[in-house]
Scaffold this motif. Structure first.
Motif, PDB file in Angstrom:
ATOM      1  N   LYS A  62     -12.599  34.442 -21.065  1.00 57.80           N
ATOM      2  CA  LYS A  62     -13.859  35.096 -21.417  1.00 57.80           C
ATOM      3  C   LYS A  62     -14.318  34.682 -22.816  1.00 57.80           C
ATOM      4  O   LYS A  62     -15.486  34.335 -23.028  1.00 57.80           O
ATOM      5  CB  LYS A  62     -13.674  36.614 -21.331  1.00 57.80           C
ATOM      6  CG  LYS A  62     -14.799  37.459 -21.915  1.00 57.80           C
ATOM      7  CD  LYS A  62     -16.076  37.349 -21.125  1.00 57.80           C
ATOM      8  CE  LYS A  62     -17.120  38.347 -21.632  1.00 57.80           C
ATOM      9  NZ  LYS A  62     -18.467  38.055 -21.062  1.00 57.80           N
ATOM     10  N   ILE A  63     -13.406  34.719 -23.784  1.00 54.12           N
ATOM     11  CA  ILE A  63     -13.765  34.353 -25.156  1.00 54.12           C
ATOM     12  C   ILE A  63     -14.147  32.878 -25.233  1.00 54.12           C
ATOM     13  O   ILE A  63     -15.126  32.506 -25.887  1.00 54.12           O
ATOM     14  CB  ILE A  63     -12.604  34.665 -26.122  1.00 54.12           C
ATOM     15  CG1 ILE A  63     -12.369  36.183 -26.201  1.00 54.12           C
ATOM     16  CG2 ILE A  63     -12.886  34.111 -27.518  1.00 54.12           C
ATOM     17  CD1 ILE A  63     -11.110  36.573 -26.953  1.00 54.12           C
ATOM     18  N   ASP A 102     -17.473  17.853 -27.931  1.00 53.92           N
ATOM     19  CA  ASP A 102     -17.097  18.292 -29.269  1.00 53.92           C
ATOM     20  C   ASP A 102     -17.406  19.777 -29.379  1.00 53.92           C
ATOM     21  O   ASP A 102     -18.575  20.181 -29.338  1.00 53.92           O
ATOM     22  CB  ASP A 102     -17.872  17.496 -30.315  1.00 53.92           C
ATOM     23  CG  ASP A 102     -17.497  17.888 -31.740  1.00 53.92           C
ATOM     24  OD1 ASP A 102     -16.401  18.459 -31.922  1.00 53.92           O
ATOM     25  OD2 ASP A 102     -18.293  17.624 -32.657  1.00 53.92           O
ATOM     26  N   VAL A 103     -16.373  20.592 -29.500  1.00 52.82           N
ATOM     27  CA  VAL A 103     -16.548  22.042 -29.529  1.00 52.82           C
ATOM     28  C   VAL A 103     -16.224  22.573 -30.923  1.00 52.82           C
ATOM     29  O   VAL A 103     -15.063  22.574 -31.329  1.00 52.82           O
ATOM     30  CB  VAL A 103     -15.633  22.746 -28.507  1.00 52.82           C
ATOM     31  CG1 VAL A 103     -15.905  24.247 -28.496  1.00 52.82           C
ATOM     32  CG2 VAL A 103     -15.819  22.153 -27.125  1.00 52.82           C
ATOM     33  N   PRO A 104     -17.214  23.041 -31.694  1.00 51.49           N
ATOM     34  CA  PRO A 104     -16.917  23.678 -32.980  1.00 51.49           C
ATOM     35  C   PRO A 104     -16.135  24.982 -32.731  1.00 51.49           C
ATOM     36  O   PRO A 104     -16.575  25.823 -31.959  1.00 51.49           O
ATOM     37  CB  PRO A 104     -18.297  23.978 -33.567  1.00 51.49           C
ATOM     38  CG  PRO A 104     -19.251  23.120 -32.789  1.00 51.49           C
ATOM     39  CD  PRO A 104     -18.663  22.987 -31.425  1.00 51.49           C
ATOM     40  N   ARG A 144      -9.105  29.499 -28.781  1.00 52.29           N
ATOM     41  CA  ARG A 144      -9.323  28.294 -29.590  1.00 52.29           C
ATOM     42  C   ARG A 144      -8.372  27.185 -29.148  1.00 52.29           C
ATOM     43  O   ARG A 144      -8.773  26.019 -29.009  1.00 52.29           O
ATOM     44  CB  ARG A 144      -9.113  28.598 -31.063  1.00 52.29           C
ATOM     45  CG  ARG A 144      -9.169  27.345 -31.937  1.00 52.29           C
ATOM     46  CD  ARG A 144      -9.080  27.640 -33.409  1.00 52.29           C
ATOM     47  NE  ARG A 144      -9.164  26.392 -34.181  1.00 52.29           N
ATOM     48  CZ  ARG A 144      -9.547  26.303 -35.439  1.00 52.29           C
ATOM     49  NH1 ARG A 144      -9.900  27.402 -36.094  1.00 52.29           N
ATOM     50  NH2 ARG A 144      -9.597  25.150 -36.057  1.00 52.29           N
ATOM     51  N   ALA A 145      -7.115  27.527 -28.904  1.00 51.51           N
ATOM     52  CA  ALA A 145      -6.134  26.525 -28.496  1.00 51.51           C
ATOM     53  C   ALA A 145      -6.531  25.884 -27.167  1.00 51.51           C
ATOM     54  O   ALA A 145      -6.413  24.663 -26.993  1.00 51.51           O
ATOM     55  CB  ALA A 145      -4.748  27.162 -28.386  1.00 51.51           C
ATOM     56  N   VAL A 146      -7.019  26.690 -26.213  1.00 54.57           N
ATOM     57  CA  VAL A 146      -7.452  26.153 -24.924  1.00 54.57           C
ATOM     58  C   VAL A 146      -8.637  25.214 -25.101  1.00 54.57           C
ATOM     59  O   VAL A 146      -8.691  24.129 -24.498  1.00 54.57           O
ATOM     60  CB  VAL A 146      -7.815  27.298 -23.951  1.00 54.57           C
ATOM     61  CG1 VAL A 146      -8.606  26.774 -22.764  1.00 54.57           C
ATOM     62  CG2 VAL A 146      -6.558  27.995 -23.457  1.00 54.57           C
ATOM     63  N   LEU A 147      -9.594  25.625 -25.934  1.00 53.84           N
ATOM     64  CA  LEU A 147     -10.777  24.792 -26.155  1.00 53.84           C
ATOM     65  C   LEU A 147     -10.406  23.470 -26.825  1.00 53.84           C
ATOM     66  O   LEU A 147     -10.869  22.397 -26.412  1.00 53.84           O
ATOM     67  CB  LEU A 147     -11.800  25.540 -27.015  1.00 53.84           C
ATOM     68  CG  LEU A 147     -12.520  26.705 -26.335  1.00 53.84           C
ATOM     69  CD1 LEU A 147     -13.330  27.499 -27.354  1.00 53.84           C
ATOM     70  CD2 LEU A 147     -13.436  26.204 -25.219  1.00 53.84           C
ATOM     71  N   GLU A 148      -9.578  23.535 -27.864  1.00 56.61           N
ATOM     72  CA  GLU A 148      -9.223  22.324 -28.607  1.00 56.61           C
ATOM     73  C   GLU A 148      -8.321  21.394 -27.799  1.00 56.61           C
ATOM     74  O   GLU A 148      -8.544  20.180 -27.740  1.00 56.61           O
ATOM     75  CB  GLU A 148      -8.519  22.701 -29.913  1.00 56.61           C
ATOM     76  CG  GLU A 148      -9.442  23.206 -31.001  1.00 56.61           C
ATOM     77  CD  GLU A 148      -8.734  23.388 -32.315  1.00 56.61           C
ATOM     78  OE1 GLU A 148      -9.274  22.948 -33.339  1.00 56.61           O
ATOM     79  OE2 GLU A 148      -7.624  23.962 -32.328  1.00 56.61           O
ATOM     80  N   ASP A 149      -7.286  21.968 -27.185  1.00 57.64           N
ATOM     81  CA  ASP A 149      -6.255  21.143 -26.552  1.00 57.64           C
ATOM     82  C   ASP A 149      -6.622  20.708 -25.139  1.00 57.64           C
ATOM     83  O   ASP A 149      -6.221  19.632 -24.694  1.00 57.64           O
ATOM     84  CB  ASP A 149      -4.920  21.907 -26.503  1.00 57.64           C
ATOM     85  CG  ASP A 149      -4.382  22.241 -27.886  1.00 57.64           C
ATOM     86  OD1 ASP A 149      -4.895  21.684 -28.873  1.00 57.64           O
ATOM     87  OD2 ASP A 149      -3.445  23.065 -27.970  1.00 57.64           O
ATOM     88  N   LEU A 209     -18.460  28.852 -25.900  1.00 60.05           N
ATOM     89  CA  LEU A 209     -19.151  27.629 -25.504  1.00 60.05           C
ATOM     90  C   LEU A 209     -20.645  27.880 -25.313  1.00 60.05           C
ATOM     91  O   LEU A 209     -21.489  27.104 -25.775  1.00 60.05           O
ATOM     92  CB  LEU A 209     -18.547  27.077 -24.210  1.00 60.05           C
ATOM     93  CG  LEU A 209     -17.188  26.389 -24.326  1.00 60.05           C
ATOM     94  CD1 LEU A 209     -16.618  26.127 -22.939  1.00 60.05           C
ATOM     95  CD2 LEU A 209     -17.303  25.090 -25.104  1.00 60.05           C
ATOM     96  N   VAL A 210     -20.984  28.954 -24.604  1.00 59.32           N
ATOM     97  CA  VAL A 210     -22.391  29.278 -24.357  1.00 59.32           C
ATOM     98  C   VAL A 210     -23.135  29.452 -25.666  1.00 59.32           C
ATOM     99  O   VAL A 210     -24.266  28.986 -25.831  1.00 59.32           O
ATOM    100  CB  VAL A 210     -22.514  30.546 -23.487  1.00 59.32           C
ATOM    101  CG1 VAL A 210     -23.959  31.029 -23.426  1.00 59.32           C
ATOM    102  CG2 VAL A 210     -22.000  30.270 -22.073  1.00 59.32           C
ATOM    103  N   SER A 211     -22.483  30.089 -26.639  1.00 61.91           N
ATOM    104  CA  SER A 211     -23.129  30.382 -27.916  1.00 61.91           C
ATOM    105  C   SER A 211     -23.271  29.132 -28.788  1.00 61.91           C
ATOM    106  O   SER A 211     -24.376  28.776 -29.214  1.00 61.91           O
ATOM    107  CB  SER A 211     -22.334  31.453 -28.665  1.00 61.91           C
ATOM    108  OG  SER A 211     -22.876  31.694 -29.943  1.00 61.91           O
ATOM    109  N   VAL A 212     -22.156  28.437 -29.069  1.00 62.02           N
ATOM    110  CA  VAL A 212     -22.208  27.344 -30.053  1.00 62.02           C
ATOM    111  C   VAL A 212     -22.943  26.118 -29.512  1.00 62.02           C
ATOM    112  O   VAL A 212     -23.522  25.342 -30.294  1.00 62.02           O
ATOM    113  CB  VAL A 212     -20.796  26.953 -30.541  1.00 62.02           C
ATOM    114  CG1 VAL A 212     -20.125  28.118 -31.247  1.00 62.02           C
ATOM    115  CG2 VAL A 212     -19.935  26.405 -29.414  1.00 62.02           C
ATOM    116  N   LEU A 213     -22.940  25.937 -28.188  1.00 60.75           N
ATOM    117  CA  LEU A 213     -23.652  24.796 -27.616  1.00 60.75           C
ATOM    118  C   LEU A 213     -25.069  25.160 -27.190  1.00 60.75           C
ATOM    119  O   LEU A 213     -25.807  24.315 -26.682  1.00 60.75           O
ATOM    120  CB  LEU A 213     -22.885  24.232 -26.409  1.00 60.75           C
ATOM    121  CG  LEU A 213     -21.480  23.695 -26.695  1.00 60.75           C
ATOM    122  CD1 LEU A 213     -20.843  23.173 -25.417  1.00 60.75           C
ATOM    123  CD2 LEU A 213     -21.516  22.596 -27.757  1.00 60.75           C
TER     124      LEU A 213
END
Length: 246
Positions: free
Chosen positions: A29-30, A205-207, A191-196, A35-39
């Motif tokens: 969920k997070i 590229d995900v900030p 964050r770990a799931v998004l980065e890794d 992703l929806v927000s930053v992109l």
């Protein structure tokens, strides 16, 4: 009756979809909400399934109602995100998978399914991320440094139902599991799931600095849903380690 109502047409080629049903630690969920927000993703479609909760949601600064389960799209990154504002039962997730199966195949959608893996003991180390695959998903995991699980386990709840459907229908899919604190929302695990996992597989590229900077705020705003997920039991997506003679 199940259907997807497209609100805004978005040109996609062979998109990756990130699933964000609420689960243990609200990891998916997070990650999806971030992703929806930053992109600044576009509200692409509404999902209607008989077994989904009959509810309507609304956003801050917006007087329009929306369905609680939605698809967002980003043409530049060829990315889809499933955003859900409500807990979803495994039966509803199975119906969702059947509802979108033909669409996934027609649009060449590759889903990434995310679940929290209950951390066995408190630690200050970065959350570990593990990956599993259905269909040709192993080739996608090869793009990452995400290792195979170190222990046998099982995935339950809506994410487990979605992975079960992928396995049964030979749909290419990837499951990403992050060690998390099951008691609270866990932005570090997201964050770990998004980065890794998500970034290298989807080639996006995900900030992620905002997840760390606003971790306390995220935890406060999502604690109520996290408590509800803990109470829901089987409705909560989670990966669990299986021990011998358990």
């Amino acid at each position: 009756m199940a259907r997807i109502d497209v609100r805004t047409e978005v040109s996609l080629s062979e998109p990756t979809l990130v699933e964000g049903f609420p689960g243990v630690g609200l990891v998916g969920k997070i990650a999806a909400d971030h992703l929806v927000s930053v992109l600044e993703m576009t509200h692409h479609a509404d999902v209607h399934c008989e077994s989904l909760p009959k509810a309507a949601s609304f956003g801050a600064g917006d007087d329009g109602l929306r369905t609680p389960v939605r698809l967002y799209a980003d043409a530049e990154n060829d990315l889809l995100v499933l955003q859900s504002d409500v807990p979803v039962s495994p039966d509803a997730a199975t119906e969702f998978a059947e509802c979108v199966d033909d669409w996934f195949r027609e649009e060449s959608v590759t889903p990434l399914y995310i679940a929290g893996l209950k951390r066995e003991r408190p630690t200050e180390d970065d959350p570990a991320v593990f990956g599993v695959a259905a269909g040709d998903g192993a080739a996608l995991l090869d793009r990452t440094d995400v290792p195979e699980p170190t222990d046998a386990g099982i995935v339950s709840g809506p994410t487990g139902a979605l992975l079960n459907h992928a396995l049964a229908t030979d749909l290419t899919a990837v499951g990403l599991f992050a060690d998390c604190d099951p008691r609270f929302p866990d932005p570090r695990a997201a964050r770990a799931v998004l980065e890794d996992g998500v970034a290298p597989i989807a080639d996006v590229d995900v900030p992620v600095d905002g997840l760390e900077a606003h971790a306390s705020q995220i935890q406060r705003t999502k604690e109520r849903l996290a408590r509800q997920m803990n109470e829901e039991g089987e409705n909560s997506s989670q990966a669990q380690r299986l021990r011998m003679y358990q």
